[in-house]
Design a protein around this motif. Structure first.
Motif, PDB file in Angstrom:
ATOM      1  N   ILE A   1       3.577  13.942  10.517  1.00 42.84           N
ATOM      2  CA  ILE A   1       4.990  13.914  10.256  1.00 42.84           C
ATOM      3  C   ILE A   1       6.050  13.316  11.234  1.00 42.84           C
ATOM      4  O   ILE A   1       6.612  12.477  10.928  1.00 42.84           O
ATOM      5  CB  ILE A   1       5.531  14.965   9.342  1.00 42.84           C
ATOM      6  N   THR A   2       5.921  14.016  12.353  1.00 39.72           N
ATOM      7  CA  THR A   2       6.665  13.675  13.576  1.00 39.72           C
ATOM      8  C   THR A   2       6.314  12.307  14.215  1.00 39.72           C
ATOM      9  O   THR A   2       6.903  11.782  15.157  1.00 39.72           O
ATOM     10  CB  THR A   2       6.667  14.804  14.371  1.00 39.72           C
TER      11      THR A   2
ATOM     12  N   GLU B   1       0.066   7.626   3.817  1.00 40.42           N
ATOM     13  CA  GLU B   1       0.811   8.489   4.626  1.00 40.42           C
ATOM     14  C   GLU B   1       1.951   8.120   5.276  1.00 40.42           C
ATOM     15  O   GLU B   1       3.231   8.751   5.172  1.00 40.42           O
ATOM     16  CB  GLU B   1      -0.087   9.218   5.392  1.00 40.42           C
ATOM     17  N   ASP B   2       2.055   7.271   6.014  1.00 38.22           N
ATOM     18  CA  ASP B   2       3.129   6.608   6.861  1.00 38.22           C
ATOM     19  C   ASP B   2       4.260   6.015   6.291  1.00 38.22           C
ATOM     20  O   ASP B   2       5.378   6.257   6.280  1.00 38.22           O
ATOM     21  CB  ASP B   2       2.660   5.443   8.080  1.00 38.22           C
ATOM     22  N   LEU B   3       3.820   5.527   4.967  1.00 34.85           N
ATOM     23  CA  LEU B   3       4.911   4.886   3.947  1.00 34.85           C
ATOM     24  C   LEU B   3       5.590   6.222   3.296  1.00 34.85           C
ATOM     25  O   LEU B   3       6.984   6.077   3.394  1.00 34.85           O
ATOM     26  CB  LEU B   3       4.292   3.932   3.194  1.00 34.85           C
ATOM     27  N   PHE B   4       4.912   7.163   3.007  1.00 34.81           N
ATOM     28  CA  PHE B   4       5.609   8.139   2.035  1.00 34.81           C
ATOM     29  C   PHE B   4       6.420   8.959   3.057  1.00 34.81           C
ATOM     30  O   PHE B   4       7.345   9.626   2.766  1.00 34.81           O
ATOM     31  CB  PHE B   4       4.434   8.922   1.348  1.00 34.81           C
ATOM     32  N   VAL B   5       5.846   9.146   4.166  1.00 31.43           N
ATOM     33  CA  VAL B   5       6.528  10.056   5.214  1.00 31.43           C
ATOM     34  C   VAL B   5       7.814   9.711   5.597  1.00 31.43           C
ATOM     35  O   VAL B   5       8.823  10.281   5.664  1.00 31.43           O
ATOM     36  CB  VAL B   5       5.709  10.398   6.596  1.00 31.43           C
TER      37      VAL B   5
ATOM     38  N   GLY C   1      10.810  -5.243  -4.632  1.00 32.47           N
ATOM     39  CA  GLY C   1      11.306  -4.386  -5.298  1.00 32.47           C
ATOM     40  C   GLY C   1      10.273  -3.578  -5.989  1.00 32.47           C
ATOM     41  O   GLY C   1      10.529  -2.788  -6.883  1.00 32.47           O
ATOM     42  N   ARG C   2       9.008  -3.661  -5.777  1.00 34.03           N
ATOM     43  CA  ARG C   2       8.115  -3.059  -6.148  1.00 34.03           C
ATOM     44  C   ARG C   2       7.443  -1.879  -5.693  1.00 34.03           C
ATOM     45  O   ARG C   2       7.729  -1.882  -4.323  1.00 34.03           O
ATOM     46  CB  ARG C   2       6.898  -4.181  -6.860  1.00 34.03           C
ATOM     47  N   LYS C   3       6.504  -1.114  -5.928  1.00 38.55           N
ATOM     48  CA  LYS C   3       6.056   0.047  -5.112  1.00 38.55           C
ATOM     49  C   LYS C   3       5.074  -0.593  -4.174  1.00 38.55           C
ATOM     50  O   LYS C   3       4.417  -1.749  -4.144  1.00 38.55           O
ATOM     51  CB  LYS C   3       4.908   0.649  -6.035  1.00 38.55           C
ATOM     52  N   ALA C   4       5.289  -0.116  -2.815  1.00 35.83           N
ATOM     53  CA  ALA C   4       4.555  -0.366  -1.698  1.00 35.83           C
ATOM     54  C   ALA C   4       3.301  -0.204  -1.654  1.00 35.83           C
ATOM     55  O   ALA C   4       2.325  -0.983  -1.334  1.00 35.83           O
ATOM     56  CB  ALA C   4       5.156   0.099  -0.521  1.00 35.83           C
ATOM     57  N   VAL C   5       2.888   0.918  -2.305  1.00 41.03           N
ATOM     58  CA  VAL C   5       1.462   1.323  -2.610  1.00 41.03           C
ATOM     59  C   VAL C   5       1.457   1.827  -4.022  1.00 41.03           C
ATOM     60  O   VAL C   5       2.219   2.196  -4.738  1.00 41.03           O
ATOM     61  CB  VAL C   5       0.930   2.432  -1.715  1.00 41.03           C
ATOM     62  N   GLN C   6       0.213   1.856  -4.823  1.00 40.94           N
ATOM     63  CA  GLN C   6      -0.305   2.095  -6.054  1.00 40.94           C
ATOM     64  C   GLN C   6      -0.483   3.531  -6.157  1.00 40.94           C
ATOM     65  O   GLN C   6      -0.408   4.081  -7.422  1.00 40.94           O
ATOM     66  CB  GLN C   6      -1.055   1.247  -6.484  1.00 40.94           C
ATOM     67  N   MET C   7      -0.961   4.209  -5.241  1.00 41.33           N
ATOM     68  CA  MET C   7      -1.355   5.673  -5.391  1.00 41.33           C
ATOM     69  C   MET C   7      -1.062   6.594  -4.293  1.00 41.33           C
ATOM     70  O   MET C   7      -0.602   6.118  -3.173  1.00 41.33           O
ATOM     71  CB  MET C   7      -3.067   5.659  -5.774  1.00 41.33           C
ATOM     72  N   ILE C   8      -1.009   7.771  -4.556  1.00 39.34           N
ATOM     73  CA  ILE C   8      -0.903   8.657  -3.272  1.00 39.34           C
ATOM     74  C   ILE C   8      -2.016   9.738  -3.492  1.00 39.34           C
ATOM     75  O   ILE C   8      -2.347  10.105  -4.567  1.00 39.34           O
ATOM     76  CB  ILE C   8       0.359   9.279  -3.389  1.00 39.34           C
TER      77      ILE C   8
ATOM     78  N   LEU D   1       0.778  15.569   1.232  1.00 40.99           N
ATOM     79  CA  LEU D   1       1.516  14.443   1.408  1.00 40.99           C
ATOM     80  C   LEU D   1       2.469  14.719  -0.097  1.00 40.99           C
ATOM     81  O   LEU D   1       3.679  14.184   0.101  1.00 40.99           O
ATOM     82  CB  LEU D   1       0.802  13.230   1.333  1.00 40.99           C
ATOM     83  N   ILE D   2       1.845  14.865  -1.226  1.00 37.48           N
ATOM     84  CA  ILE D   2       2.467  14.989  -2.558  1.00 37.48           C
ATOM     85  C   ILE D   2       3.660  16.031  -2.377  1.00 37.48           C
ATOM     86  O   ILE D   2       4.695  15.877  -3.036  1.00 37.48           O
ATOM     87  CB  ILE D   2       1.662  15.128  -3.642  1.00 37.48           C
TER      88      ILE D   2
END
Length: 251
Positions: free
Chosen positions: A92-93, A124-128, A153-160, A165-166
């Motif tokens: 995370i950091t 992970e990097d995008l969601f963090v 303007g769309r999702k950068a990734v399609q799943m997590i 992380l969720i």
């Protein structure tokens, strides 16, 4: 089960359990079938799942038995317990970069599995980065915390994938801390003392350490995967009850 990866983890856990019961001689037969044969069948099926997480957990679980027998005061299990939240914090950091994890994994896994891991690390990097805009309580539900490509303007990734992380994205640091505490307090209560064997039957101590390892195996898996099996939650709760009982008896 939700996914083949979930099956692979379950097979690794059952193989680990059979191995510990066989090597400790707590169980010799199950309905007339030697426990050693049961372990070998389960281990073979785990390998045939063709999942890196299953292979890794099988080695971790079976190797844990020898650590239990050889290393005093359950230090390897405590170290594993501590490493789980430490890994979360380092990622995370940004102290532990994705490239470092990828480089380490490439020395152990084939290209296909490394590519799968890289996808998770990118997620992970995008969601963090998105969650750090609302770090304390996260973004809540309805995909409000989903990273968006500013150009399209769309999702950068399609799943997590990763469960932790969720939890971090939807519930923030408090939610992630609650997840870790809920699952790991039970194992910690079993493993924290100078020795869980003092004043208790050896078989009882071995079983509780085994169950603690099972929960930790699940938590290691949640660092990269997000499948929830309620059996691990039940096990963690049972360990909490056991740890509370032991503490009250000591007093």
């Amino acid at each position: 089960m939700q996914h083949a990866l979930m099956v692979a983890l379950w097979m690794a856990v059952t193989s680990t359990t059979a191995f510990w019961l066989w090597r400790s001689k707590l169980v010799a037969h199950i309905k007339g079938i030697p426990i050693s044969f049961i372990f070998m069948v389960l281990a073979i099926l785990t390998v045939l799942c063709k999942s890196a997480n299953g292979w890794f957990m099988l080695v971790l679980g079976c190797g844990g038995y020898f650590a239990y027998q050889l290393v005093p005061r359950l230090r390897p299990f405590r170290l594993l317990l501590i490493l789980i939240p430490v890994y979360c914090l380092l990622r995370i950091t940004g102290v532990l970069e994705a490239a470092t994890v990828e480089s380490f994994a490439s020395q152990l896994l084939d290209a296909e599995r490394v590519d799968s891991l890289v996808i998770r690390l990118v997620q992970e990097d995008l969601f963090v980065a998105k969650t750090l805009e609302q770090p304390l309580l996260g973004w809540g539900g309805y995909e409000r915390g989903w990273p968006i490509d500013p150009q399209t303007g769309r999702k950068a990734v399609q799943m997590i994938d990763a469960l932790r992380l969720i939890a971090f994205n939807t519930r923030g640091a408090l939610g992630l801390a609650a997840l870790l505490a809920t699952m790991m307090v039970g194992p910690w209560m079993v493993l924290r003392g100078p020795s869980v064997r003092i004043g208790f039957l050896e078989s009882t101590s071995l079983v509780t350490v085994l169950l603690s390892l099972v929960v930790l195996m699940f938590m290691v898996d949640t660092l990269f995967n997000g499948m929830i099996n309620t059996m691990f939650i039940l096990t963690s709760g049972a360990l909490c009850t056991y740890g509370s009982t032991v503490a009250s008896e000591k007093r």
